[in-house]
Scaffold this active site. Structure first.
Site, PDB file in Angstrom:
ATOM      1  CB  CYS A 263      -0.956  -0.020   1.191  1.00 52.77           C
ATOM      2  SG  CYS A 263      -0.240   0.681   2.695  1.00 52.77           S
TER       3      CYS A 263
ATOM      4  CG  HIS B  36      -2.093  -0.223   6.182  1.00 52.71           C
ATOM      5  ND1 HIS B  36      -1.172  -1.107   5.654  1.00 52.71           N
ATOM      6  CD2 HIS B  36      -2.632  -0.849   7.265  1.00 52.71           C
ATOM      7  CE1 HIS B  36      -1.144  -2.198   6.399  1.00 52.71           C
ATOM      8  NE2 HIS B  36      -2.020  -2.075   7.378  1.00 52.71           N
TER       9      HIS B  36
HETATM   10 ZN   LIG Z   1       0.195  -1.045   4.079  1.00 49.71          ZN
END
Ligand SMILES: [Zn+2]
Length: 381
Positions: free
Chosen positions: A310, A339
């Site tokens: 991410c 995230h």
């Molecule tokens: Zn992450």
């Protein structure tokens, strides 16, 4: 293209126990299921650009009829081309009916009768009315791909007579909403009530299935009952829903809960949890839930999750994220939200792949073993 699903169709492509992998086709694209729907309460998944949602792998988002009806108003959204154009999201959108907000904001509930419900707006206290016809009209104006029926959602612990009345009115309203005009290609899902009462839940499902709706949700769960009771009810109620239609569990987004409802045969679910946790400085990780305010992260140079791809983990340390959170910097809230959404979407995609391989049970067991730590599970919006 050969084999491409028609809008509005749903096909199960693999099963593993009660769990299913499938494809829900909408006017705004196909949604591989099981699917997590990020919640865009007021026409935005808080802090997240639509292009970011797309690159995180989201195929569908949820919009809240209650909020969009009151601010800016469905007529304004319609004038500006509908909710997809208004919010700059060309993927699928499911709108709820507004009923959950009306019935969960109990202090603002004024009156319920067979025709509809009267409540005080959370924005200015002005009395407002919601009927099945208006819920249909608002969602038609918003132009969502999936509209939800207006239902009555009693709180956990409501007496049986109240649950039975909610089931009766929910069916009555679904019939009226089903007869109301919709946006082109818009699907309509019904919401089964009855809490964890088997007879009432059964009745609710049977009555709604009679109406031949495009999909069915399990409502009236995740409203304050125990987790064990919720999972048990989902386990026996989900298989009562038609196998050939998508099944929606309203309001679950913690990793354990997601794995449980998928295992029970649920296809789509939503929750504000990933973004709400992000805004309050917490991260969902494979080491459990991290509260970035904790002093132990002050010099922690590791990413939130090893191996996470991410935008937060690919560049930033826990120490930096902690600093941002403590200083209430917007970037910190955004990175944690990105995230958390990535985590939940990846977990769901992993479960889908496991179903296709017939390995959901071992996938779930391994995931639960890795996910140590206390869970916050509230999922209200
Ligand atoms: Zn992450």
């Amino acid at each position: 293209m050969a084999g491409e699903a028609l809008p509005g169709s749903f096909a199960v492509s693999a099963t593993d126990g009660a769990a299913r992998a499938g494809l829900l086709s909408t006017v705004h694209g196909d949604v591989p299921t099981p699917a997590f729907m990020p919640v865009g309460t007021k026409g935005t998944v808080k802090g997240i650009h639509p292009d970011e949602l797309r690159s995180l792998g989201a195929a569908i988002v949820l919009g809240n009829t209650y909020h969009l009806h009151l601010r800016p108003g469905a007529d304004v959204v319609a004038e500006l081309g509908g909710l997809h154009a208004f919010m700059g999201w060309d993927g699928a959108i499911l709108t709820d009916s507004g009923g959950f907000q009306v019935f969960s904001l109990r202090d603002t509930l004024l009156a319920v009768d067979d025709d509809g419900v009267t409540f005080a707006s959370v924005y200015d206290g002005a009395p407002a009315r919601l009927t099945p016809e208006l819920a249909a009209q608002i969602q038609a104006q918003l132009g969502s791909d999936i509209a939800m029926c207006l239902d009555i959602c009693p709180p956990a612990g409501a007496p049986r007579a109240e649950l039975a009345e909610a089931v009766r009115r929910t069916t009555l309203w679904a019939g009226r909403q089903g007869a109301a005009p919709r946006a082109p290609g818009q699907l309509l899902f019904g919401i089964a009530q009855g809490a964890a009462d088997r007879e009432l839940r059964h009745r609710s499902i049977e009555e709604l299935v009679e109406l031949d709706l495009d999909g069915y949700a399990l409502g009236g769960l995740a409203v304050g009952e125990s987790r064990a009771e919720m999972f048990e009810a989902t386990g026996w109620a989900a298989p009562l829903l038609p196998a050939g239609r998508p099944r929606y569990f309203m309001g679950i987004g913690d990793p354990e809960g997601i794995l449980e409802v998928i295992s029970s045969g649920v296809d789509v679910f939503d929750c504000v949890l990933p973004t709400r946790l992000g805004r309050t400085g917490s991260a969902l990780t494979w080491s459990g839930r991290l509260n970035l305010r904790n002093a132990r992260f002050a010099r922690d140079s590791r990413p939130l999750d090893d191996g996470c791809a991410c935008p937060a983990c690919e560049r930033f340390s826990r120490a930096y994220l902690r600093h941002l959170v403590n200083q209430q910097e917007l970037l910190g809230h955004r990175l944690l939200s990105l995230h958390n959404l990535h985590f939940v979407l990846e977990l769901t995609a992993g479960a889908r792949a496991a179903i296709e391989q017939g390995k959901l049970a071992s996938f779930k067991q391994e995931a639960l073993e890795r996910l140590a730590g206390p869970e916050e599970t509230a999922c209200n919006f």
